[in-house]
Design a protein around this motif. Structure first.
Motif, mmCIF file in Angstrom:
data_model
loop_
_atom_site.group_PDB
_atom_site.id
_atom_site.type_symbol
_atom_site.label_atom_id
_atom_site.label_comp_id
_atom_site.label_asym_id
_atom_site.label_seq_id
_atom_site.Cartn_x
_atom_site.Cartn_y
_atom_site.Cartn_z
ATOM 1 N N LYS A 16 1.836 -4.414 7.616
ATOM 2 C CA LYS A 16 1.642 -3.434 6.337
ATOM 3 C C LYS A 16 2.813 -3.973 5.430
ATOM 4 O O LYS A 16 3.880 -4.469 5.430
ATOM 5 C CB LYS A 16 1.994 -1.999 7.072
ATOM 6 C CG LYS A 16 2.030 -0.927 6.045
ATOM 7 C CD LYS A 16 2.126 0.320 6.606
ATOM 8 C CE LYS A 16 3.550 0.906 6.742
ATOM 9 N NZ LYS A 16 3.474 2.457 7.089
ATOM 10 N N ALA A 17 2.185 -3.517 4.239
ATOM 11 C CA ALA A 17 3.165 -3.386 3.017
ATOM 12 C C ALA A 17 2.933 -2.366 1.904
ATOM 13 O O ALA A 17 1.708 -1.774 2.006
ATOM 14 C CB ALA A 17 3.192 -4.644 2.095
ATOM 15 N N VAL A 18 4.060 -1.632 1.550
ATOM 16 C CA VAL A 18 4.148 -0.338 0.716
ATOM 17 C C VAL A 18 4.638 -0.820 -0.648
ATOM 18 O O VAL A 18 5.939 -1.463 -0.886
ATOM 19 C CB VAL A 18 4.685 0.618 1.522
ATOM 20 C CG1 VAL A 18 4.655 1.779 0.566
ATOM 21 C CG2 VAL A 18 4.024 0.929 2.725
ATOM 22 N N ALA A 19 4.037 -0.251 -1.845
ATOM 23 C CA ALA A 19 4.926 -0.169 -3.139
ATOM 24 C C ALA A 19 4.895 1.353 -3.475
ATOM 25 O O ALA A 19 3.737 1.934 -3.693
ATOM 26 C CB ALA A 19 3.891 -1.122 -4.125
ATOM 27 N N ARG A 20 5.899 1.737 -3.875
ATOM 28 C CA ARG A 20 6.264 2.929 -4.072
ATOM 29 C C ARG A 20 6.504 2.925 -5.628
ATOM 30 O O ARG A 20 6.883 2.344 -6.105
ATOM 31 C CB ARG A 20 7.339 3.876 -3.297
ATOM 32 C CG ARG A 20 6.848 3.730 -1.731
ATOM 33 C CD ARG A 20 8.076 4.240 -1.077
ATOM 34 N NE ARG A 20 8.351 5.549 -1.592
ATOM 35 C CZ ARG A 20 7.928 6.610 -1.015
ATOM 36 N NH1 ARG A 20 6.738 6.387 -0.192
ATOM 37 N NH2 ARG A 20 8.299 7.692 -1.406
ATOM 38 N N LEU A 21 6.120 4.127 -6.257
ATOM 39 C CA LEU A 21 6.328 4.371 -7.619
ATOM 40 C C LEU A 21 5.654 3.260 -8.675
ATOM 41 O O LEU A 21 6.550 3.192 -9.560
ATOM 42 C CB LEU A 21 7.882 4.700 -7.936
ATOM 43 C CG LEU A 21 8.535 5.839 -6.834
ATOM 44 C CD1 LEU A 21 9.894 6.037 -7.201
ATOM 45 C CD2 LEU A 21 7.875 7.158 -7.252
ATOM 46 N N LEU A 22 4.404 3.025 -8.461
ATOM 47 C CA LEU A 22 3.939 2.153 -9.531
ATOM 48 C C LEU A 22 3.371 3.181 -10.589
ATOM 49 O O LEU A 22 2.960 4.116 -10.487
ATOM 50 C CB LEU A 22 2.606 1.675 -8.730
ATOM 51 C CG LEU A 22 2.759 0.549 -7.733
ATOM 52 C CD1 LEU A 22 1.360 0.433 -6.937
ATOM 53 C CD2 LEU A 22 3.470 -0.343 -8.069
ATOM 54 N N ARG A 23 3.549 2.652 -11.835
ATOM 55 C CA ARG A 23 3.325 3.150 -13.103
ATOM 56 C C ARG A 23 2.126 3.248 -13.650
ATOM 57 O O ARG A 23 1.660 2.474 -14.582
ATOM 58 C CB ARG A 23 4.693 2.809 -14.241
ATOM 59 C CG ARG A 23 4.353 3.387 -15.468
ATOM 60 C CD ARG A 23 4.786 4.863 -15.233
ATOM 61 N NE ARG A 23 4.465 5.625 -16.681
ATOM 62 C CZ ARG A 23 3.276 6.068 -16.861
ATOM 63 N NH1 ARG A 23 2.230 6.030 -15.981
ATOM 64 N NH2 ARG A 23 3.049 6.639 -18.149
ATOM 65 N N THR A 24 1.173 3.961 -12.793
ATOM 66 C CA THR A 24 -0.181 4.115 -13.144
ATOM 67 C C THR A 24 -0.811 5.373 -12.412
ATOM 68 O O THR A 24 0.067 5.851 -11.363
ATOM 69 C CB THR A 24 -0.888 2.897 -12.720
ATOM 70 O OG1 THR A 24 -2.275 2.981 -13.374
ATOM 71 C CG2 THR A 24 -1.145 2.900 -11.381
ATOM 72 N N SER A 25 -2.041 5.883 -12.925
ATOM 73 C CA SER A 25 -2.437 7.054 -12.415
ATOM 74 C C SER A 25 -3.032 6.879 -11.066
ATOM 75 O O SER A 25 -3.453 5.506 -10.765
ATOM 76 C CB SER A 25 -3.146 7.978 -13.044
ATOM 77 O OG SER A 25 -4.685 7.139 -13.299
ATOM 78 N N PRO A 26 -2.938 7.497 -10.061
ATOM 79 C CA PRO A 26 -3.689 7.112 -8.660
ATOM 80 C C PRO A 26 -5.283 7.009 -8.808
ATOM 81 O O PRO A 26 -5.518 6.174 -7.960
ATOM 82 C CB PRO A 26 -3.363 8.606 -7.886
ATOM 83 C CG PRO A 26 -2.196 9.346 -8.437
ATOM 84 C CD PRO A 26 -2.297 8.875 -9.835
#
Length: 131
Positions: A16-26
């Motif tokens: 698994k890999a996670v990216a948090r707080l990406l600057r785009t709408s879900p």
């Protein structure tokens, strides 16, 4: 006197890999995540490389991190990996305002999102079926 280690939530053939707080709408990020779900890792990388969407670059980094985790941390075969899950979650929303005429203001919402990619190794039986 330390806490007990948490059991691994993923199976032995997953990473698994996670990216948090990406600057785009879900909602926009989910369109990119939807395009790679269920595809082989190499096909998903090619899809993200040539996607016209800006957030596809960040999604590609997350997928590459998941592949690297599978290879280095769990000793999985990179050629047999596929994207099992690509989930998108909502983060916070920054609220800003834009001044308008006649003393009014308009609200601007800047959405953030989280992306989680889980890659899994295909069993050998499925490889022979042309998967």
């Amino acid at each position: 006197m330390s806490k007990k280690a948490h059991p691994r939530r993923l199976t032995e053939t997953e990473a698994k890999a996670v990216a948090r707080l990406l600057r785009t709408s879900p909602r926009k990020l989910n369109l990119v995540a939807q395009s790679i779900r269920g595809k082989s890792a190499s096909a998903a990388l090619a899809e993200l490389t040539f996607s016209k969407r800006r957030i596809a670059r960040e999604a590609k980094k997350v997928l590459q991190a998941a592949i690297a985790n599978a290879e280095n941390n769990h000793q999985l075969d990179v050629d047999r990996l596929y994207v099992k899950e690509a989930t998108v979650g909502r983060a916070f929303v920054m609220k800003r305002f834009h001044t308008r005429g006649r003393g009014r203001s308009a609200r601007i919402e800047k959405h953030f999102a989280h992306l989680t990619v889980i890659v899994r190794e295909r069993p050998e039986a499925e490889l022979g079926e042309g998967a």
